[in-house]
Design an enzyme around this catalytic site. Structure first.
Site, PDB file in Angstrom:
ATOM      1  N   TYR A  85      49.847 116.578   7.974  1.00  0.00           N
ATOM      2  CA  TYR A  85      50.334 115.874   7.000  1.00  0.00           C
ATOM      3  C   TYR A  85      51.843 115.411   6.841  1.00  0.00           C
ATOM      4  CZ  TYR A  85      47.203 117.878   4.139  1.00  0.00           C
ATOM      5  OH  TYR A  85      45.622 119.206   3.888  1.00  0.00           O
ATOM      6  N   PHE A 110      39.388 118.124  -2.195  1.00  0.00           N
ATOM      7  CA  PHE A 110      38.367 117.070  -2.900  1.00  0.00           C
ATOM      8  C   PHE A 110      37.921 117.591  -4.304  1.00  0.00           C
ATOM      9  CE2 PHE A 110      38.650 112.915  -0.394  1.00  0.00           C
ATOM     10  CZ  PHE A 110      39.997 112.988  -0.114  1.00  0.00           C
ATOM     11  N   PRO A 111      38.973 119.254  -4.995  1.00  0.00           N
ATOM     12  CA  PRO A 111      38.016 119.360  -6.352  1.00  0.00           C
ATOM     13  C   PRO A 111      38.437 118.598  -7.838  1.00  0.00           C
ATOM     14  CG  PRO A 111      40.616 119.974  -6.128  1.00  0.00           C
ATOM     15  CD  PRO A 111      40.219 119.130  -5.182  1.00  0.00           C
ATOM     16  N   LEU A 112      39.006 117.522  -7.672  1.00  0.00           N
ATOM     17  CA  LEU A 112      38.733 116.514  -8.708  1.00  0.00           C
ATOM     18  C   LEU A 112      38.362 114.964  -7.708  1.00  0.00           C
ATOM     19  CD1 LEU A 112      41.966 117.292 -10.245  1.00  0.00           C
ATOM     20  CD2 LEU A 112      40.393 118.062 -10.864  1.00  0.00           C
ATOM     21  N   GLY A 113      37.244 115.263  -6.547  1.00  0.00           N
ATOM     22  CA  GLY A 113      36.715 114.150  -5.775  1.00  0.00           C
ATOM     23  C   GLY A 113      37.370 113.191  -5.585  1.00  0.00           C
TER      24      GLY A 113
END
Length: 289
Positions: free
Chosen positions: A64, A211-214
């Protein structure tokens, strides 16, 4: 009827208890996790606010930035609180915003782990995750060097990122080093990794969904919007609460670059969904979707 309240903590391995909603640092770097995003001061404010709100798991990675997210974590939080778990990753080499490759060679994994230790200003990394399994290097060799690093006291626990259930099973069967966690893409509308989740439940392995919130795609979904309105919440909070209710081994680490969004995410841990809510959300997709 209110659904059974989810557990508030999860123990990674046998000795790393964390609150079940952490913070992921990918948004502290630019598009494609390349270069910085925002100012150092803003990154410090977000990271310190996360700890103030009770977050005890910070998830980052060497690529990152590269390196920038780890440096910002150390700048904001070192010296670290005793209960703060820092997880990082190695094995993916990023050379530009759109160019990266997998390198699971023992020499590179050792080099990149030691570089993460320096950037994070740590003598030992709590959770070191193989960012991708390198198909060109025997898995036993990749896990072998991670065991060496663990035995040398440079890492505490080993995890895997972006694996299939059969790959996790192979890693477990090799019995070279315990696998205490996985990270895979998973959310209320994306349950391709459901077989992996079930294996984690059976093995007591933590599952940190990315990506828990897409990646923002869930915020406009009508079903989530309707349920959120009934609770005075936001669709993002409903999506995170569903994860916490869905399985006790799930530990989402949503990322953000703003304090306001961080506070919204952390508050999702207090949302109690009803059995009816869960039935509606469970019906949005099937495990093999």
């Amino acid at each position: 009827m209110t659904h059974t309240a989810p557990r508030t903590t999860l123990t990674i391995g046998s000795d790393l208890p964390v609150r079940r909603l952490g913070y992921g640092t990918v948004h502290l770097t630019g598009q494609g996790a390349w270069g910085p995003r925002g100012s150092d001061a803003n990154a410090t404010a977000v990271l310190r606010r996360a700890v103030e709100l009770g977050v005890t798991l910070i998830d980052t990675a060497d690529n990152y930035g590269p390196g920038i997210a780890e440096e910002r974590v150390a700048a904001a939080l070192h010296p670290y609180a005793d209960d703060l778990v820092i997880a990082t990753k190695g094995g993916c080499v990023r050379t530009s915003a759109q160019a990266w490759h997998v390198d699971g060679s023992p020499a590179w994994l050792r080099e990149t782990c030691e570089a993460s230790l320096r950037r994070l200003r740590r003598e030992r990394i709590d959770l070191y995750q193989l960012h991708r399994i390198d198909p060109d290097v025997p898995l036993a060799d990749q896990l072998g060097v991670l065991r060496e690093l663990r035995d040398e006291g440079k890492i505490r626990h080993v995890g895997l990122d972006s694996v299939r259930a059969e790959q996790l099973q192979e890693a477990v069967d090799l019995d070279i080093v315990p696998i205490v966690s996985v990270q895979n893409r998973y959310n209320v509308l994306d349950r391709v990794s459901e077989p992996l989740l079930r294996l984690c439940e059976a093995r007591g392995i933590a599952f940190l969904p990315w990506f828990p919130l897409g990646n923002g795609s869930l915020t406009d979904h009508q079903e989530l919007t309707d349920i959120a309105a009934a609770h005075g919440a936001t669709p993002s909070q409903v999506a995170l609460a569903w994860l916490l209710h869905h399985s006790p081994v799930l530990c989402p680490t949503p990322g953000t670059g703003t304090v306001a969004h961080l506070e919204e995410n952390v508050a999702a841990a207090e949302l109690r969904l009803t059995e009816g809510d869960m039935a509606r959300l469970d019906a949005l997709t099937t495990p093999d979707a």
